[in-house]
Write an enzyme that holds these catalytic residues in place. Sequence first.
Site, mmCIF file in Angstrom:
data_model
loop_
_atom_site.group_PDB
_atom_site.id
_atom_site.type_symbol
_atom_site.label_atom_id
_atom_site.label_comp_id
_atom_site.label_asym_id
_atom_site.label_seq_id
_atom_site.Cartn_x
_atom_site.Cartn_y
_atom_site.Cartn_z
ATOM 1 N N ARG A 134 0.858 -1.187 0.000
ATOM 2 C CA ARG A 134 0.000 0.000 0.000
ATOM 3 C C ARG A 134 0.888 1.228 0.000
ATOM 4 O O ARG A 134 1.788 1.333 0.851
ATOM 5 C CB ARG A 134 -0.883 -0.008 1.252
ATOM 6 C CG ARG A 134 -1.910 1.096 1.262
ATOM 7 C CD ARG A 134 -2.607 1.183 2.604
ATOM 8 N NE ARG A 134 -1.887 2.057 3.520
ATOM 9 C CZ ARG A 134 -2.387 2.540 4.658
ATOM 10 N NH1 ARG A 134 -3.605 2.201 5.032
ATOM 11 N NH2 ARG A 134 -1.685 3.338 5.434
ATOM 12 N N TYR B 70 -2.680 12.083 7.172
ATOM 13 C CA TYR B 70 -2.771 10.882 7.992
ATOM 14 C C TYR B 70 -1.961 9.732 7.391
ATOM 15 O O TYR B 70 -2.083 9.426 6.224
ATOM 16 C CB TYR B 70 -4.233 10.467 8.154
ATOM 17 C CG TYR B 70 -4.386 9.215 8.978
ATOM 18 C CD1 TYR B 70 -3.862 9.159 10.254
ATOM 19 C CD2 TYR B 70 -5.017 8.101 8.472
ATOM 20 C CE1 TYR B 70 -3.969 8.017 11.011
ATOM 21 C CE2 TYR B 70 -5.136 6.950 9.222
ATOM 22 C CZ TYR B 70 -4.597 6.913 10.495
ATOM 23 O OH TYR B 70 -4.701 5.780 11.238
ATOM 24 N N ASP C 124 -5.019 3.840 0.009
ATOM 25 C CA ASP C 124 -6.113 4.081 0.963
ATOM 26 C C ASP C 124 -6.481 5.567 0.931
ATOM 27 O O ASP C 124 -5.639 6.424 1.239
ATOM 28 C CB ASP C 124 -5.634 3.680 2.380
ATOM 29 C CG ASP C 124 -6.770 3.611 3.382
ATOM 30 O OD1 ASP C 124 -7.866 4.108 3.080
ATOM 31 O OD2 ASP C 124 -6.549 3.040 4.476
ATOM 32 N N HIS D 205 -8.867 6.795 2.815
ATOM 33 C CA HIS D 205 -9.315 7.141 4.169
ATOM 34 C C HIS D 205 -10.618 7.922 4.216
ATOM 35 O O HIS D 205 -10.735 8.892 4.975
ATOM 36 C CB HIS D 205 -8.211 7.918 4.901
ATOM 37 C CG HIS D 205 -7.110 7.032 5.387
ATOM 38 N ND1 HIS D 205 -5.798 7.167 4.974
ATOM 39 C CD2 HIS D 205 -7.126 5.982 6.209
ATOM 40 C CE1 HIS D 205 -5.067 6.239 5.546
ATOM 41 N NE2 HIS D 205 -5.837 5.501 6.302
ATOM 42 N N GLU E 223 -8.897 1.941 -1.568
ATOM 43 C CA GLU E 223 -9.622 1.655 -0.316
ATOM 44 C C GLU E 223 -10.362 2.878 0.200
ATOM 45 O O GLU E 223 -9.844 4.001 0.121
ATOM 46 C CB GLU E 223 -8.584 1.192 0.717
ATOM 47 C CG GLU E 223 -9.168 0.868 2.067
ATOM 48 C CD GLU E 223 -8.066 0.537 3.063
ATOM 49 O OE1 GLU E 223 -6.966 0.119 2.637
ATOM 50 O OE2 GLU E 223 -8.299 0.720 4.262
ATOM 51 N N GLU F 83 -13.397 -1.412 6.856
ATOM 52 C CA GLU F 83 -12.647 -1.555 8.109
ATOM 53 C C GLU F 83 -13.410 -0.986 9.298
ATOM 54 O O GLU F 83 -13.166 -1.384 10.431
ATOM 55 C CB GLU F 83 -11.240 -0.941 7.994
ATOM 56 C CG GLU F 83 -11.230 0.565 7.854
ATOM 57 C CD GLU F 83 -9.824 1.133 7.725
ATOM 58 O OE1 GLU F 83 -8.991 0.534 7.040
ATOM 59 O OE2 GLU F 83 -9.568 2.195 8.320
ATOM 60 N N ARG G 81 -13.484 -5.422 3.983
ATOM 61 C CA ARG G 81 -12.363 -5.246 4.917
ATOM 62 C C ARG G 81 -12.708 -5.466 6.384
ATOM 63 O O ARG G 81 -11.913 -5.181 7.275
ATOM 64 C CB ARG G 81 -11.774 -3.838 4.724
ATOM 65 C CG ARG G 81 -10.958 -3.866 3.467
ATOM 66 C CD ARG G 81 -10.022 -2.750 3.225
ATOM 67 N NE ARG G 81 -9.383 -2.101 4.346
ATOM 68 C CZ ARG G 81 -8.308 -2.555 4.992
ATOM 69 N NH1 ARG G 81 -7.785 -3.714 4.654
ATOM 70 N NH2 ARG G 81 -7.778 -1.854 5.961
ATOM 71 N N GLU H 122 -4.167 -7.436 5.256
ATOM 72 C CA GLU H 122 -3.280 -6.325 5.617
ATOM 73 C C GLU H 122 -2.401 -6.749 6.789
ATOM 74 O O GLU H 122 -2.876 -7.380 7.730
ATOM 75 C CB GLU H 122 -4.124 -5.109 6.015
ATOM 76 C CG GLU H 122 -3.311 -3.886 6.428
ATOM 77 C CD GLU H 122 -4.198 -2.702 6.814
ATOM 78 O OE1 GLU H 122 -5.382 -2.927 7.131
ATOM 79 O OE2 GLU H 122 -3.704 -1.559 6.783
ATOM 80 N N TRP I 150 -13.260 12.826 7.567
ATOM 81 C CA TRP I 150 -12.625 11.801 8.385
ATOM 82 C C TRP I 150 -11.777 12.434 9.449
ATOM 83 O O TRP I 150 -11.181 13.448 9.229
ATOM 84 C CB TRP I 150 -11.749 10.903 7.492
ATOM 85 C CG TRP I 150 -11.442 9.640 8.182
ATOM 86 C CD1 TRP I 150 -12.229 8.532 8.274
ATOM 87 C CD2 TRP I 150 -10.275 9.353 8.928
ATOM 88 N NE1 TRP I 150 -11.617 7.578 9.011
ATOM 89 C CE2 TRP I 150 -10.424 8.039 9.428
ATOM 90 C CE3 TRP I 150 -9.110 10.051 9.252
ATOM 91 C CZ2 TRP I 150 -9.457 7.418 10.221
ATOM 92 C CZ3 TRP I 150 -8.157 9.440 10.019
ATOM 93 C CH2 TRP I 150 -8.341 8.129 10.488
HETATM 94 C C1 CS2 Z 1 -5.991 2.336 7.944
HETATM 95 C C2 CS2 Z 1 -5.798 2.266 9.418
HETATM 96 O O1 CS2 Z 1 -4.913 0.254 7.860
HETATM 97 C C3 CS2 Z 1 -5.707 0.993 7.301
HETATM 98 O O2 CS2 Z 1 -6.248 0.725 6.267
HETATM 99 O O3 CS2 Z 1 -7.175 2.860 7.476
HETATM 100 O O4 CS2 Z 1 -4.617 2.942 9.691
HETATM 101 C C4 CS2 Z 1 -6.885 2.881 10.271
HETATM 102 O O5 CS2 Z 1 -6.970 4.249 10.055
HETATM 103 C C5 CS2 Z 1 -6.644 2.578 11.708
HETATM 104 O O6 CS2 Z 1 -6.425 1.213 11.857
HETATM 105 C C6 CS2 Z 1 -7.819 3.048 12.532
HETATM 106 O O7 CS2 Z 1 -7.766 2.522 13.779
HETATM 107 MG MG MG Z 2 -7.838 1.893 5.745
#
Ligand code: CS2
Ligand code: MG
Length: 403
Positions: free
Chosen positions: A147, A159, A211, A213, A237, A263, A284, A340, A403
């Site tokens: 990733r 982030y 990602d 996010h 993602e 997720e 996810r 992951e 987010w």
């Molecule tokens: C992220 C994570 O791994 C991922 O795909 O989106 O860093 C996520 O933000 C954190 O696990 C949130 O707790």
């Molecule tokens: Mg993620």
Amino acid sequence: MKIKSAKVVVCSPGRNFVTLKIITDAGLHGVGDATVNGREKAVVAYLEDHVIPTLIGRDASEIEDIWQYLYRGAYWRRGPITMAAISAVDLALWDIKGKAAGMPLYQLLGGASRKKVMVYAHAQGMTIEEAAEDVAAKKERGFVAIRAQVGVPGLPAIYGVGERANQAKGGMVNALPHEETWSTSKYLVHVPKLFAKLRDALGDELHLLHDAHHRLTPIEAARLGKDLEPFRLFWLEDPTPAELQEGFRLIRRQTTTPLAVGEVFNTIWDARLLIEEQLIDYIRTTSSHAGGVTGLRRIVDFAAIYQVRTGCHGAMDIGPAAMAANLHLGLWAPNFGIQEYSGYTEETHAVFPHAFTQTGGYMHPGEAPGLGVDIDERLAAKYPYERAYLPINRLEDGAMWNW
Ligand code: CS2
Ligand code: MG
């Protein structure tokens, strides 16, 4: 075999983990992960005050019945805290069942469908050059799927990238949420350049993931998906927040870039439309947030009907017991896609002795009975809870963003 006692252990060997340990009158015990990043103590209270007292004396082998009892019996169904608590109980009970049977979890599920579980690593950099170097370094270490995240010119940090993306802490370095600045237009122009560079430098074979996010609107996500098509991503993602599942119809009509979502989901209901309408390619949800082995297995089977494959969340806040369950499910699931794995600190590896192993870009859950993960409570006590939160985004004009 009756449940004799249960306790919650909170430790921070690099970042916070909430672990449930269930002990039976037969002397067997099981462990489950209940970590909810930034809301750890809410799950501790939920488990200690509302769940553990109802478990004592129950037959530890009745996993399905206990799952239904906790899910239906709460009256307040679903939600991240409730489902994390149910997940931890379920994981610990499957661990115990495996130990009682003398079998690793994947055997209880029906046996292996594959020899090893493909995992993807994280790579990032503030600039395209830095990110490309990190991707190349991970490829060198044997990863076949990576990733890639990059900083955006004009934004101090985003982030998962830059100074604040302290790997050891999974990005969590602030005792109160840090507020970051976000610009969608700057991001959308920059990201395709990263993937052009990566394909150019590293060739066609490597699986590349990205990602977003949850930061884009559906039409912006459609634009990004289109712009990334020449670089054949494994997946894009969380392009847009998925509370509005219908929003993905718009993205899907516009792009063939595969999509991965889920997720933050905790039940099949969160993903039902996305899966039934084949609006995503990878689901996810993860074992510590979606109801343990019992909850996740149901989602995996439902997804299989619609040719949606798995891509379980496995960032650092997914504790080793949950990671092990994901790997067992991954070895078994006919519709496994990828797992992951962003790695753990050395301290975390030591606190949670485990049977799972990694060889380059692949992992295996190991042959130990149950999950194959334990917790060294004495060592865990050396790493007390640390207040830590994920960052928050504001647009350049100061308004809160997705987010
Ligand atoms: C992220 C994570 O791994 C991922 O795909 O989106 O860093 C996520 O933000 C954190 O696990 C949130 O707790
Ligand atoms: Mg993620």
